[in-house]
Design a protein around this motif. Sequence first.
Motif, mmCIF file in Angstrom:
data_model
loop_
_atom_site.group_PDB
_atom_site.id
_atom_site.type_symbol
_atom_site.label_atom_id
_atom_site.label_comp_id
_atom_site.label_asym_id
_atom_site.label_seq_id
_atom_site.Cartn_x
_atom_site.Cartn_y
_atom_site.Cartn_z
ATOM 1 N N GLU A 505 0.838 -1.206 0.000
ATOM 2 C CA GLU A 505 0.000 0.000 0.000
ATOM 3 C C GLU A 505 0.871 1.253 0.000
ATOM 4 O O GLU A 505 0.560 2.231 -0.688
ATOM 5 N N SER A 506 1.938 1.224 0.745
ATOM 6 C CA SER A 506 2.850 2.379 0.782
ATOM 7 C C SER A 506 3.478 2.616 -0.584
ATOM 8 O O SER A 506 3.576 3.762 -1.045
ATOM 9 N N GLN A 507 3.883 1.535 -1.242
ATOM 10 C CA GLN A 507 4.465 1.684 -2.577
ATOM 11 C C GLN A 507 3.428 2.184 -3.583
ATOM 12 O O GLN A 507 3.742 2.999 -4.451
ATOM 13 N N LEU A 508 2.166 1.696 -3.451
ATOM 14 C CA LEU A 508 1.113 2.159 -4.360
ATOM 15 C C LEU A 508 0.845 3.646 -4.152
ATOM 16 O O LEU A 508 0.588 4.384 -5.127
ATOM 17 N N LEU A 509 0.900 4.123 -2.916
ATOM 18 C CA LEU A 509 0.737 5.553 -2.653
ATOM 19 C C LEU A 509 1.838 6.357 -3.343
ATOM 20 O O LEU A 509 1.580 7.418 -3.933
ATOM 21 N N THR A 513 1.326 9.051 -6.847
ATOM 22 C CA THR A 513 1.668 10.475 -6.795
ATOM 23 C C THR A 513 2.938 10.804 -7.584
ATOM 24 O O THR A 513 3.418 11.926 -7.511
ATOM 25 N N ASP A 514 3.444 9.830 -8.324
ATOM 26 C CA ASP A 514 4.669 10.028 -9.107
ATOM 27 C C ASP A 514 4.289 10.572 -10.483
ATOM 28 O O ASP A 514 3.750 9.847 -11.332
ATOM 29 N N SER A 515 4.535 11.841 -10.735
ATOM 30 C CA SER A 515 4.145 12.471 -12.004
ATOM 31 C C SER A 515 4.948 11.933 -13.180
ATOM 32 O O SER A 515 4.448 11.860 -14.312
#
Length: 589
Positions: A505-509, A513-515
């Motif tokens: 979940e942390s990696q998916l967050l 948010t990675d443009s």
Amino acid sequence: MEKYLKRKNEDDPAPKSKFFRKYNPDFIKYGFVNGGSEAVPRAQCVECGLTLSNEALKPSKLQRHLETKHPTLVGKPVEFFKRKEDGLQMQKRSIVSLTGNSKSALKASYLVARRVAQSKKAFTIAEELVLPAAVDMCREMIGEAAAKKLLTIPLSNDTVSHRIADMASDIQQQLIERVKSSPFFSLQLDESTDVTNAALLLVFVRYRWDSSLHEDILFCGELPTRTTAQECFRCIDNYFSENGLDWQNCVGVCSDGAASMTGKHHGVIRQILDRAPEAKWTHCFLHRESLAAKNMSPEFHGVMDVSVKTINFIKNNAVNSRCFAKLYEDMEADHIQLLYHSEVRWLSRGLVLKRLFELRNEVFSFLTEKKSPLSHYYANTKFTAQLAYLCDIFTLLNQLNISLQGRGSNMFVVADKVQAFKRKLALWTKRAQEKRMDMFLLLSDILENSPQVNISDSVSQHLSQLAEKFDDYFPEDPREGHMWILDPFSVDPTANDVALPSHLESQLLEVSTDSTLKLQWGKLDLGSFWVAVSKEYSCLAGFSILATTKTKARNRLRATLEATLRVSLSPIPPRLDLIVSQRQAQVSH
């Protein structure tokens, strides 16, 4: 003597203290020219072509060779030996030219053999048709000289067979190296029998290579006796052992629902899962779609039986077939032949019924002329309406089947199409109950001309049964809980429908948010995008790639020659320059 000596350059491989004799143009009077290089000259006789060592570049040794080997040439003028030198140089150029032509002809042979394999034609077509046609075209467009060059290309039946085998071996070698370098792969299995009653097991593979996911045919193995689960698995396991493939890297297996494949204790899938604990089994989407569409009500089953009997009555008898051909020529029909029905070909019913419906008037005339008891069916408007409905529904099912095939498919693409068709069935059932048939084009035309015909109850009942079967064979939606894979930038990673471990979940967050990754997401396909993500978020990307790799519809392809099948189907191009060089090296030895 110093003018005959030359100290070797420091770059030469020989020791610095060694001296090499220089070639003197005056040596031509002894019948010798320079047969070596500028750095290391060597004496070559213009008469016999013998090449002597650098140590022989002495007038005494050259003269001795002339007097002992060619005594009749002693005293000949220098011009005579210069003409001999010109002839020697011409021979060298001819040898180089022949070598180049031989290599070009050999490569051309491989190119033609690859075309033959891809077209799935008989190997004899290369020598009997392709080469004569190419010679005729070159003779007419370019000239006789070019046409003669083409005749040097070897294209016999055996030669084409050997060329295809060479290319298949090279493609297999490349494929095995790719699969070994991939951190995971999935398999697709299909066992069947070809027209020669040979039992074949086709295995397709999907793997990661060069920043994207690729698909290819892994091998086609023949089962010599029975097609039991033990024999099928032994065939696959032997191939893995011979080529050094690791079962631990297998993450998915796709097959049909045959007992030999899905047996609970000793099936092929069970044996694979015992050796590949990370693998998941998926029932082939195409097979499930075919099983869902197989059952029909007794009323429509009777229409199908009459259709098959009609086709067999016309096509099984040579006289009837010729008479029917003459009839549709006289009536200027759109088609010239009916099609045989084959139960094992999933698209057969739709194609057979459509052709029969288009030729129904010609069929009625022919059956009436032959006084066949089948003729009264085609005079019945209700039967014609039922036939039109079967044409429509099986044409739609064929379209669904074809859309599930092809490269680059994944569980999202397949699930979208299956779910869309299930919703269409619900809509069509509702419309049929309301006696609205405009969604079925052929049936709508028949009902428009014959409004007294009413088959809405039969149609709605069949559509309801079809919808139930689709629910039975596609009970779950594989997209549930995985929509973040399809679009990681529009899904809330903390939502309840995203079931992921906390570290993922942390990696998916971070990904959402990675443009920079969002720019790549719009340019790459789904598999390539997650392969790119794996460079920074390996765990999350690995989870997503495995999910999209596990579920896939496979193509049903069969052939008796594995080499031909590999060359015709594999997207990997053979390394022809390497193959030609190896072949020439074998010939020279």
